[in-house]
Scaffold this active site. Structure first.
Site, PDB file in Angstrom:
ATOM      1  CD  GLN A 345       5.542 -10.998   0.066  1.00 14.17           C
ATOM      2  OE1 GLN A 345       6.389 -11.362   0.865  1.00 14.17           O
ATOM      3  NE2 GLN A 345       5.475 -11.502  -1.156  1.00 14.17           N
ATOM      4  CB  THR A 535      13.610  -9.537   4.902  1.00 15.70           C
ATOM      5  OG1 THR A 535      13.642 -10.076   6.235  1.00 15.70           O
ATOM      6  CG2 THR A 535      14.612  -8.382   4.848  1.00 15.70           C
ATOM      7  CG  HIS A 536       9.794 -10.002   0.911  1.00 13.01           C
ATOM      8  ND1 HIS A 536       8.988 -11.094   0.753  1.00 13.01           N
ATOM      9  CD2 HIS A 536      11.060 -10.480   0.939  1.00 13.01           C
ATOM     10  CE1 HIS A 536       9.735 -12.193   0.685  1.00 13.01           C
ATOM     11  NE2 HIS A 536      10.998 -11.838   0.804  1.00 13.01           N
ATOM     12  CB  ILE A 537      10.776  -3.281   3.628  1.00 12.72           C
ATOM     13  CG1 ILE A 537      10.420  -4.007   4.920  1.00 12.72           C
ATOM     14  CG2 ILE A 537      10.567  -1.790   3.734  1.00 12.72           C
ATOM     15  CD1 ILE A 537       9.232  -3.453   5.646  1.00 12.72           C
TER      16      ILE A 537
END
Ligand SMILES: Cc1cc2nc3c(=O)[nH]c(=O)nc-3n(C[C@H](O)[C@H](O)[C@H](O)COP(=O)(O)OP(=O)(O)OC[C@H]3O[C@@H](n4cnc5c(N)ncnc54)[C@H](O)[C@@H]3O)c2cc1C
Length: 607
Positions: A345, A535-537
């Site tokens: 993101q 933590t948006h992988i």
């Protein structure tokens, strides 16, 4: 497996005990008589540990709940021509470990994705024409539409008890809610959280600019709530110890306080902590179980009829690679599907901050309390002069701003001559609760052909297994997004400063949570693997309707191995401006429905 400790078979083995793993487990263990086993690499934890006390040093500065990079990490490089280096400290994202995974220490912002996001490739081609799209773009349709997921979104919202206000109820636009959201069939399960003091200035400023602020949907309950599983949780007390912490009273929805209490009552469910899965074991196109290291470090084979990977994006992808399942993606030829569409993101922040006349009492807060502005989200209201195809979302959250140790010394530029000494200390104390940046930006991250994951040829973990290698960099397109985000966030800051009678200043130099992309104007940033962002992988094992372009089908079933399901944001073909967890839960619920309603009727075949 010869020579290895082999256990009694189970019906379903699930690798990873976070939101995805425990949700799938709950659906299977409560709706069927299947024996379900969850293997979680980290320790057991829950309310008891959190209630013992929250300590900013342990939980935030020392990342108590995160995967320790000394034990397992990834390597990163910008391009295939570079040599990747291991990320040795907590980096641009922080995977959780232990019961509940990152779902224990998440913030709780729980928005849905936009309708057109599920058909992004088709939509962009129709809107702009294929020839006008940037070269190298690899966005794809998901194979399902928003309408296919709406009911699952609603089930997820009820599970969590999301607090919010609808802005688009069955097509009717409702002022005060997010009028740009996709149509929903139901009002939120609980009303919005109470706005904090500083949020009111975001609201005033954004309204003055003609935008439509709305309360962020929050999985931190605004009041006591009982979900459809009969689980009751208390309302939030705004203690402020939220992201990076587990909730001390259970007001924030976490796997440990929503799913585990239901699972613990089932005799057909077991959770084994400190058990790290290393391989999916398979023969003749069928998964036969998993190989894992047990809590004593012994290699163990757990036979199972169905295997479900729920270890989050990087480890889901790596486990498939280590197990030799699927064809590795090669960006040079475009062949192979495993590892492609890696995304993170896009975020940025204003280059200004507001100095308020009075203290903000910003320690009174919650992980997802805040206002959002979605006026630029999607592509309907984005000005072509920005060079962007889609805009993004802005929000004012307060949670990371209050932490006294990590934010001490946040002083606007020019306030004291140097960053040490008695004057600096005095100014720091005076400023600590008065300075805030009012808006941050979150944008979609498109998939590009050159961003991908594979196994590192050099670095290994403690057992000798190759680390996951990420090849990831920002392009000019993300640079334009960040510039756009910084500009609009700056305008909201300025309007909020006017509304508050505060002073607009250059943002301070020492901000722990400063987005990694608050870069100097005119200088394109490289992807910085060592500065935290979100933590948006996503990506690596993406979903779709054809095995030539995806790893799993729309039920998250592996194309090559019908009794293997790969669940989580590894399946998302591209990354949204909205935070992912609600969609992760909705897609997991749909996968569970597929297993129960379709797969079990025709085991070992594609559904
Ligand atoms: C500080 C922070 C704030 C966040 N805030 C938000 C927010 O406000 N809104 C939002 O939408 N999202 C937020 N997120 C992201 C959110 O936490 C994740 O999207 C979500 O937790 C993903 O759930 P998951 O179960 O798929 O993965 P995870 O939560 O990562 O769970 C995966 C589990 O698998 C385990 N595991 C990994 N490898 C193995 C293995 N080999 N064997 C056995 N077990 C394994 C891990 O230990 C972990 O417990 C935040 C994340 C962080 C870190």
């Amino acid at each position: 497996m010869t020579g290895m400790k082999t256990l009694k078979p189970v019906d379903v083995a699930v690798a990873g005990g976070g939101w995805s793993g425990l949700l799938i487990a709950k659906e299977l263990a409560t709706r069927t008589s299947l024996e379900v086993l969850v293997l979680e690499r980290g320790p057991a934890r829950g309310l008891k540990e959190y209630a013992e006390g929250m300590d900013e040093v342990d939980y935030v500065l020392r990342n108590k709940m995160m995967q320790n990079p000394a034990e397992l990490t990834i390597t990163h490089r910008h391009t295939p021509a570079d040599r990747a280096a291991p990320v040795r400290q907590y980096g641009s994202f922080k995977p959780g470990t232990g019961t509940g995974g990152s779902g224990e220490h998440w913030g709780g912002i729980s928005d849905r994705y936009l309708e057109d996001f599920f058909i992004l490739e088709t939509h962009l081609k129709e809107k702009y024409g294929a020839a006008k799209l940037p070269a190298g773009l690899a966005v794809q349709d998901w194979g399902i539409r928003y309408a296919d997921l709406e009911e699952c979104y609603w089930r997820a919202e009820q599970l969590l008890g999301v607090s919010g206000k609808a802005g688009n109820l069955r097509g009717e636009k409702i002022p005060g809610g997010n009028i740009f959201e996709a149509p929903r069939q139901h009002e939120y399960p609980t009303p919005p959280l109470v706005p904090t003091y500083s949020m009111s200035f975001f609201h005033k400023g954004a309204t003055e600019l003609g935008y439509h602020p709305y309360p962020l949907p929050a999985s931190n309950l605004s009041r006591t709530y009982t979900n459809p599983d009969g689980i009751s949780r208390a309302g939030c007390v705004y203690c402020g110890y939220c992201p990076s912490f587990g909730c001390m009273i259970g007001a924030k929805a976490q796997p440990s306080n929503t799913l585990l209490p239901v699972l613990r009552r089932r005799r057909n469910f077991a959770l084994r902590n400190n058990c790290c899965v290393r391989r999916v074991v398979h023969r003749s196109g069928k998964a036969t179980g998993v190989m894992y290291m047990d809590e004593n470090g012994e290699e163990t084979f757990q036979p199972a009829d169905i295997v479900i990977l729920t270890a989050w994006t990087p480890q889901n992808t790596r486990l498939l690679m280590l197990s030799g399942i699927g064809q590795q993606y090669d960006p040079a030829t475009g062949k192979g599907t495993l590892g492609r569409n890696l995304t993170h993101q896009v975020t940025s922040g204003a280059r200004s901050a507001v100095v308020f006349k009075e203290p903000l009492n910003s320690f009174v807060t919650s992980g997802a309390v805040g206002y959002g502005v979605a006026d630029f989200d999607g592509d309907e209201r984005i000005d072509s002069s920005t060079g962007l195809l889609r805009g993004g979302a802005f929000s004012r959250g307060t949670a990371p701003e209050y932490l006294p140790i990590s934010t001490f010394g946040r002083i606007p530029a020019g306030e004291t001559p140097r960053n040490w000494g008695a004057e600096w200390k005095k100014t720091s104390i005076r400023m600590w609760d008065r300075v805030a940046s009012m808006a941050g930006y979150r944008g979609d991250h498109f998939a590009w052909r050159q961003n991908f994951m594979d196994l590192d040829p050099t670095y290994t973990d403690r057992w000798g297994d190759p680390l996951l290698r990420m090849t990831l960099d920002w392009t000019d397109y993300e640079y334009r997004q960040m510039e756009f985000g910084s500009r609009i966030a700056g305008e909201i800051n300025a309007a909020a400063a006017r509304a508050a009678g505060g002073k607009l200043v250059e943002s301070g130099e020492r901000q722990t949570h400063k987005p990694q992309f608050a870069h100097a104007p005119g200088r394109r940033p490289r992807y910085n693997a060592s500065a935290y962002s979100t933590t948006h992988i996503q990506g690596g094992a993406i979903m779709g309707t054809a095995p030539e372009r995806s790893v799993v089908n729309t039920w998250l079933q592996h194309w090559n191995m019908p009794n293997l399901f790969v669940v989580g944001s590894s399946a998302f073909p591209q990354n949204s401006s909205a935070n992912p967890t609600l969609t992760i839960l909705a897609v997991a619920l749909r996968a569970a429905d597929g297993i129960i309603g379709r797969y079990l009727k025709k085991p070992e075949s594609l559904i």
